[in-house]
Design a protein around this motif. Sequence first.
Motif, short mmCIF file in Angstrom:
data_model
loop_
_atom_site.label_atom_id
_atom_site.label_comp_id
_atom_site.label_asym_id
_atom_site.label_seq_id
_atom_site.Cartn_x
_atom_site.Cartn_y
_atom_site.Cartn_z
N THR A 36 0.85 -1.19 0.00
CA THR A 36 0.00 0.00 0.00
C THR A 36 0.88 1.24 0.00
N ASP A 37 0.66 2.16 -0.94
CA ASP A 37 1.41 3.40 -0.93
C ASP A 37 0.48 4.55 -0.57
N SER A 38 0.94 5.78 -0.77
CA SER A 38 0.18 6.93 -0.32
C SER A 38 -1.03 7.21 -1.19
N VAL A 39 -1.14 6.55 -2.35
CA VAL A 39 -2.25 6.79 -3.26
C VAL A 39 -3.19 5.60 -3.28
N HIS A 40 -2.68 4.45 -3.70
CA HIS A 40 -3.51 3.25 -3.78
C HIS A 40 -3.58 2.58 -2.41
N GLU A 41 -4.77 2.20 -2.01
CA GLU A 41 -4.94 1.51 -0.74
C GLU A 41 -5.62 0.17 -0.99
N GLY A 78 -14.31 6.60 -2.70
CA GLY A 78 -13.15 6.22 -3.49
C GLY A 78 -13.50 5.61 -4.83
N THR A 81 -9.50 0.64 -8.23
CA THR A 81 -8.44 0.64 -9.25
C THR A 81 -8.07 -0.76 -9.72
N GLU A 152 -8.04 1.24 -14.13
CA GLU A 152 -7.44 2.45 -14.70
C GLU A 152 -7.03 2.22 -16.15
N GLU A 232 -8.23 -2.92 -4.63
CA GLU A 232 -7.49 -1.68 -4.38
C GLU A 232 -8.35 -0.48 -4.79
N VAL A 234 -8.51 4.24 -4.60
CA VAL A 234 -7.91 5.54 -4.27
C VAL A 234 -9.03 6.46 -3.79
#
Length: 319
Positions: A36-41, A78, A81, A152, A232, A234
């Motif tokens: 998990t990064d700061s955009v995709h959760e 959200g 994605t 996406e 996932e 965003v």
Amino acid sequence: MKKIFTSLMTVSLTVIGFGQIANVSEVATSAPMLGTDSVHEIIVSQSDDLSNGIVSDFFTDLGAGVYCADDFDMPFNGKLTKLTAYGFNNGGNFMDDTTSVRFYIMDDDNGIWMPNSTNPEFDALYSFDVPLNDPALTVDATGRVYLTLDLEVLGADVVLLEGEKYWLSVTPVMNDTNADGTLRWNWLMSSTQDFPAEALLIDPDELFGVGTEWTSIQGLGLPSPNLAMQIEAVPVELGVTDLESNVSFFTYPNPTTNFVKVSLDGADVKEMAIFSLDGRKLIESTEASVRVTSLPAGVYVVKVIDTKGNVHTSKVVKK
């Protein structure tokens, strides 16, 4: 009643009848989980750590399908994605036996932990029939058969609301099953339960005789109530807020196939109507959702009057 589940065991492959138990020589291994990064959760992470699966396919030679679904909540407003379902194939070669994979997102039936549908083909909130060669679809068939849809890459905006309950169904389209079920994809079980409802199955055309209502898969003899999947998303900002009334208004899905829904923050829906671009009223409702399946493809106007007397309008595309 024929059994509709399949077990992965360390013995040789055997398939008996349309829905009998099949055993395949393979040891269960979990699919790798993405970070998990700061955009995709990652909002759902149910790994394939059990050795049982259940049929979830549309059979073209029968003109009918069996659908499984598992639940999830949105922790924020959200946009989804990626959708991944972990499974394995019976007989043949998945890449040869399958023409496309169908992904359905269904909304929950008023908070009762049941999909608001009786047949995902016609009742899904969002539906995608993705050909096997579409770049948005990744099929990892090196051992088991993992199916991942990149929304996406597909160019699809699947926007869902914070705190609402939804259901994911994944259904490969099998093009040559000989009506005996020897060729089919099975959705694997998981011992992880990220959300409280049990995974369900529906058999609209009674292919297996398990009924035309949603039924618990654990009640059908499987050891776990969960399906192996990952979702996932965003976070996104939704709607437009009227500065005078302080009411936020949002219309979704857009584009749509079966339903138009509205979300109001600061008021409730009093009346909702769908108009043609020349001003003809086509559908009306006192609910926050209307079915538009019967409307021709095109652009329509959504008009909502809220309980404070405010009027909200937007345009929606019907596919």
